[in-house]
Scaffold this motif. Structure first.
Motif, PDB file in Angstrom:
ATOM      1  N   TYR A  77      -2.583   2.742  -5.648  1.00  0.00           N
ATOM      2  CA  TYR A  77      -1.992   3.264  -4.424  1.00  0.00           C
ATOM      3  C   TYR A  77      -2.312   2.366  -3.233  1.00  0.00           C
ATOM      4  N   ARG A  78      -3.566   1.950  -3.118  1.00  0.00           N
ATOM      5  CA  ARG A  78      -4.014   1.218  -1.937  1.00  0.00           C
ATOM      6  C   ARG A  78      -4.132  -0.292  -2.138  1.00  0.00           C
ATOM      7  N   ARG A 130       3.891  12.799  -2.932  1.00  0.00           N
ATOM      8  CA  ARG A 130       2.783  12.384  -3.810  1.00  0.00           C
ATOM      9  C   ARG A 130       2.506  13.385  -4.926  1.00  0.00           C
ATOM     10  N   ASP A 144      -7.077   0.803  -7.998  1.00  0.00           N
ATOM     11  CA  ASP A 144      -6.409   1.777  -7.137  1.00  0.00           C
ATOM     12  C   ASP A 144      -4.998   1.259  -6.860  1.00  0.00           C
ATOM     13  N   THR A 198       0.231   4.302   0.180  1.00  0.00           N
ATOM     14  CA  THR A 198      -0.158   5.368   1.102  1.00  0.00           C
ATOM     15  C   THR A 198       0.453   5.192   2.480  1.00  0.00           C
ATOM     16  N   LYS A 199       0.996   4.009   2.759  1.00  0.00           N
ATOM     17  CA  LYS A 199       1.601   3.746   4.067  1.00  0.00           C
ATOM     18  C   LYS A 199       3.123   3.778   4.025  1.00  0.00           C
ATOM     19  N   TRP A 232       5.162   9.351   1.720  1.00  0.00           N
ATOM     20  CA  TRP A 232       4.166   9.284   0.654  1.00  0.00           C
ATOM     21  C   TRP A 232       3.492  10.637   0.417  1.00  0.00           C
ATOM     22  N   GLU A 233       2.902  11.212   1.459  1.00  0.00           N
ATOM     23  CA  GLU A 233       2.178  12.485   1.278  1.00  0.00           C
ATOM     24  C   GLU A 233       3.130  13.604   0.868  1.00  0.00           C
ATOM     25  N   ASP A 262       0.858  -1.177   0.000  1.00  0.00           N
ATOM     26  CA  ASP A 262       0.000   0.000   0.000  1.00  0.00           C
ATOM     27  C   ASP A 262       0.901   1.237   0.000  1.00  0.00           C
TER      28      ASP A 262
END
Length: 194
Positions: free
Chosen positions: A158-159, A124, A156, A115-116, A120-121, A113
């Motif tokens: 990303y996830r 992104r 998705d 996003t983890k 990442w943020e 994943d």
């Protein structure tokens, strides 16, 4: 030469920085066959050049493995009409809306994943900007294919960790995207050993 959408060789090269420090192969070739798999095979075998003269990435250029096997890292490549049916069964068509996340995934090179993952943020937006620039090269009529299994109702990248894929190499994991339109065929492929 600057394109109407602002994409040129400089912006393309900047966007390909998404794949710095990874084993990600990127190449675009002119479409020369009705059966696009033959063009994709030529890209994989390094028999073609970008029709615009723009940058490509071959992380295996000059590597010992390539010197011993000119097809490396590919196990094999589609080179005849007889190969086409087999290769068709190795990929799934992907909607355009899922291509930017897949291009980002190929620039991160992990199966978990996203996003983890650390940072990442923080990274992104820049990753997505570069992926969007890459995608802008390909008109709306372009079709996209991947060797990764995904949920057809809501892909998705990303996830959804990729639980399945069809290998194109001898690596523990390889993930790719093939873009096909009337004028060009592009191959983006990430190779990972765990």
């Amino acid at each position: 030469m600057m394109q109407e959408d602002g994409l040129d060789n400089r912006t393309w090269s900047d966007a390909l920085k998404l794949y710095e420090w990874l084993s990600t192969f990127v190449a675009v070739a002119p479409r020369g066959h009705d059966e696009w798999w033959l063009d994709a095979g030529a890209v994989m075998r390094l028999e073609t050049r970008d029709p615009r003269g723009w940058e490509s990435i071959d992380p295996f250029e000059g590597e010992e493995e390539r010197l011993g096997d000119p097809l490396y890292p590919w196990l094999e490549t589609p080179s005849t009409v007889a190969d086409v049916e087999r290769y068709r069964s190795l990929v799934w068509e992907l909607p355009r809306r899922a291509v930017t996340p897949l291009l980002v995934l190929l620039g991160v090179g992990i199966r978990a994943d996203l996003t983890k993952t650390p940072g990442w943020e923080e990274h992104r937006q820049e990753r997505e900007r570069r992926a969007a620039v890459i995608l802008s090269r390909f008109p709306d009529s372009t079709r996209f294919y991947t060797n990764l299994e995904w949920k057809p109702d809501r892909p998705d990248f990303y996830r959804q960790p990729s639980r399945g894929w069809n290998p194109f190499s001898g690596y523990d994991w390889d993930a790719g995207l093939i873009a096909v339109n009337d004028d060009e065929v592009a191959v983006f492929w990430n190779f990972q050993n765990t």
